[in-house]
Motif scaffolding. Sequence first.
Motif, short mmCIF file in Angstrom:
data_model
loop_
_atom_site.label_atom_id
_atom_site.label_comp_id
_atom_site.label_asym_id
_atom_site.label_seq_id
_atom_site.Cartn_x
_atom_site.Cartn_y
_atom_site.Cartn_z
N LEU A 209 -2.15 9.67 -29.03
CA LEU A 209 -2.50 9.39 -27.63
C LEU A 209 -3.82 10.04 -27.23
N TYR A 210 -4.33 10.94 -28.06
CA TYR A 210 -5.58 11.62 -27.74
C TYR A 210 -6.78 11.03 -28.46
N ASN A 211 -6.57 9.93 -29.15
CA ASN A 211 -7.71 9.23 -29.73
C ASN A 211 -8.40 8.39 -28.65
N VAL A 212 -9.65 8.09 -28.90
CA VAL A 212 -10.42 7.18 -28.04
C VAL A 212 -10.54 5.86 -28.77
N HIS A 213 -10.30 4.76 -28.08
CA HIS A 213 -10.35 3.44 -28.71
C HIS A 213 -11.54 2.63 -28.22
N LEU A 214 -12.06 1.80 -29.11
CA LEU A 214 -13.08 0.83 -28.75
C LEU A 214 -12.39 -0.49 -28.43
N ALA A 215 -12.75 -1.09 -27.31
CA ALA A 215 -12.18 -2.38 -26.91
C ALA A 215 -13.30 -3.36 -26.61
N GLU A 216 -12.97 -4.64 -26.67
CA GLU A 216 -13.94 -5.66 -26.33
C GLU A 216 -13.28 -6.68 -25.43
N HIS A 217 -13.94 -6.97 -24.34
CA HIS A 217 -13.41 -7.92 -23.37
C HIS A 217 -13.91 -9.32 -23.69
N THR A 218 -12.95 -10.24 -23.83
CA THR A 218 -13.31 -11.63 -24.08
C THR A 218 -13.49 -12.34 -22.75
N THR A 219 -14.67 -12.88 -22.53
CA THR A 219 -14.96 -13.48 -21.23
C THR A 219 -15.99 -14.60 -21.39
N ASN A 220 -15.96 -15.52 -20.47
CA ASN A 220 -16.96 -16.58 -20.43
C ASN A 220 -18.09 -16.24 -19.46
N THR A 221 -18.00 -15.03 -18.87
CA THR A 221 -19.02 -14.63 -17.90
C THR A 221 -20.39 -14.55 -18.56
N ASP A 222 -21.37 -15.10 -17.91
CA ASP A 222 -22.73 -15.07 -18.42
C ASP A 222 -23.28 -13.64 -18.31
N ALA A 223 -23.55 -13.05 -19.45
CA ALA A 223 -24.01 -11.65 -19.47
C ALA A 223 -25.34 -11.48 -18.75
N SER A 224 -26.12 -12.55 -18.66
CA SER A 224 -27.44 -12.43 -18.03
C SER A 224 -27.38 -12.59 -16.51
N ARG A 225 -26.21 -12.96 -15.98
CA ARG A 225 -26.11 -13.16 -14.53
C ARG A 225 -26.16 -11.81 -13.81
N PRO A 226 -27.00 -11.67 -12.78
CA PRO A 226 -27.11 -10.39 -12.06
C PRO A 226 -25.77 -9.98 -11.45
N TRP A 227 -25.48 -8.69 -11.51
CA TRP A 227 -24.22 -8.20 -10.95
C TRP A 227 -24.38 -6.87 -10.20
N LEU A 228 -25.54 -6.28 -10.26
CA LEU A 228 -25.81 -5.08 -9.47
C LEU A 228 -26.60 -5.47 -8.22
N ASN A 229 -26.29 -4.82 -7.11
CA ASN A 229 -26.88 -5.19 -5.82
C ASN A 229 -28.23 -4.50 -5.65
N ILE A 230 -29.31 -5.22 -5.92
CA ILE A 230 -30.64 -4.61 -5.85
C ILE A 230 -31.10 -4.36 -4.42
N ALA A 231 -30.29 -4.78 -3.43
CA ALA A 231 -30.59 -4.40 -2.04
C ALA A 231 -30.23 -2.94 -1.80
N ASN A 232 -29.44 -2.35 -2.69
CA ASN A 232 -29.15 -0.91 -2.65
C ASN A 232 -30.18 -0.20 -3.50
N GLU A 233 -30.82 0.81 -2.94
CA GLU A 233 -31.94 1.46 -3.63
C GLU A 233 -31.55 2.03 -4.99
N ASP A 234 -30.37 2.67 -5.06
CA ASP A 234 -29.99 3.29 -6.32
C ASP A 234 -29.75 2.24 -7.40
N GLU A 235 -29.12 1.13 -7.03
CA GLU A 235 -28.86 0.08 -8.01
C GLU A 235 -30.16 -0.61 -8.42
N ALA A 236 -31.07 -0.80 -7.48
CA ALA A 236 -32.38 -1.39 -7.81
C ALA A 236 -33.14 -0.51 -8.80
N ALA A 237 -33.08 0.82 -8.58
CA ALA A 237 -33.76 1.75 -9.49
C ALA A 237 -33.12 1.73 -10.87
#
Length: 636
Positions: A209-237
């Motif tokens: 239970l103390y091991n760390v596992h690698l996982a991969e999410h299967t999704t059709n989501t376009d990885a190039s689609r923007p998802w961070l809100n660049i109207a927020n200064e920290d996310e834009a930076a």
Amino acid sequence: MTPTSQGKATVFGTLLGVAEGNVCSYSSDYDTADDKEYPNRSSYRSYYDGIYMGYKWQCVEFARRWLYINKGYIFNDVTMAYEIFNLRDVREIHSNQNLPLNAFRNGSLRHPEPGAMIIWDEGGDFENTGHVAIVSEVLPHAIRIVEQNMDFVPWKDHRNFSREIAYKIGEQGDFWLHCSPKEGHILGWMLQTEDDLHSEGTPEINSQLYNVHLAEHTTNTDASRPWLNIANEDEAAYVEMMKGHWLTSVKEDFNQYYTVSQSAEALLETATDELHGMFMHATDYVLQHPELLESFGFPEAIIPRIRQSWDKRVNQLITSRFDFALSDAGLKVYEYNCDSASCYMEVGKIQGKWAKHLNIKRGHDAGKSLFSDLVSAWKKSDVKGKVHVLQDSDPEEDYHALFMQDAIQSAGLECERVVGLSSLKWNADGIIVDSQGDPIRWIWKTWAWETALEQLRHEIVDSPDESFINHPNVREGKTPKLADVLLHKDIMVYEPMWTLIPSNKAILPVLWTLFPNHPWLLETSLQLSDELKQKGFVSKPIVGRCGANIQLVDENNQTLAEKGGNFGERDYVYQQLWPLPKIGKYYVQLCTFTVAGNYAGSGVRVDPSMIIGKDSDCMALRVLEDDVFEISQRQS
């Protein structure tokens, strides 16, 4: 729990009764808790003498507090009360020694006695949690107990115990406590004793239970689609620094993340809280033993200021970060970044937004409460005016500083970010002011204190000379140096100057001396001993950042990894070799974040090399229920 026929239920925090040692029991009716007084999870943490006891006002918190006050020891924090029955030692606070703790099943030939803990299994009113109470007295046909979170009514007739539980003794001397169907099953009792006759054996721990596992999410989501809100200064930076809406610099890793079990998260939380206390104890010890300070390499003139900071601002820490190695081999801490740590935004914001973007529902975000905890800490700070966030001209520091600025402003405080020092000036009264002419009084910085000390080392030719510190060369209209700002007598800096001590690697040998063979520590010395050579060792400068000038050497004197840097001329410490686990193609380091000295979340940093450095990526960390984690482990 629910109110009984004894009386009317009370609101959260109401005193219900007082047990031996003047230990108070409080109402834990969470439905009646004031949201203004308890705005988030951190506000429910209970401390006594600066030691974490548990969550207000649960049964485990009461048991730890009662044992500490009356016996001088505590047991390790647990997620659920029934888990106490699996513990086999307690820690004496004064000596930091582990003392044996033995478990006796209900029906044991070893009878309970005052000071014993009674442990209920999960079920009945204690569904999912179990329960713990302390035996206050053993009568001819019943025991009296003291407890918390059983019900929300005052103890009857102002007595010094909460209730009685009947018992019977069998023909063989077997002792049986009555189990109410409403409360479920009593597992037995715990006694701090070296006599283990009739006790339960040491339970098996599923170290997987103390091991760390690698996982991969299967999704059709376009990885190039923007998802961070660049109207927020920290996310834009952040987007500007990453050159896009990416979680890591390796585009092929976009759908990958790491998971830990709920048990592992509980271990990380416990270790973080207790190690913070250990580092604070070691800091105080160093300040009480001036000869130890020599190994830290501080300019002599600065030491009185460090002492003053510790004396006046010991509780004014906002945030810090521990670096861990975690695997089925155990948990080990490498160091404590108590001053100018990084990766807060990645853990407190980016990994959560990434999971929402991919619609990941599996587990929960290991950093979900970090931002709200930071806001709470700033609300409770002693700041009385504008906070200036000071940073260097660095893309990573841009979003890091903006993230903290957002937390400060969310706490209702005025805040201004200052990039570099060129906009700051001395005025005619010897006060440092910002571009609007407002005095600099309160600072949170991304710069390390050590950067200011380097300026002192160049300014002070004769080390006892304090002229630079007490009488800086003030010239009206000129830009102050970093040391001028951070060491100004009228400026309060977060993190406080005393954090120089726990952040310095010279604290690690002190910790090993004070807490020898502690399971979370690695043997560390200022000299390279034969014993460390035989085990393998890591050499690291007492002051260094981003993995600079670190070398890993195995037991055959073969160099496994090394990294150059700007700290090669500093003194070194030598720490027992304990490599990071390699999971997939990366070595993985667990980072836990503290707020006001308390656990506030976790994240991971990864690197194809064995040394985590400035360019090492952060990846998302999710926490799974133990049974889900075990299933995923079997399927992998």
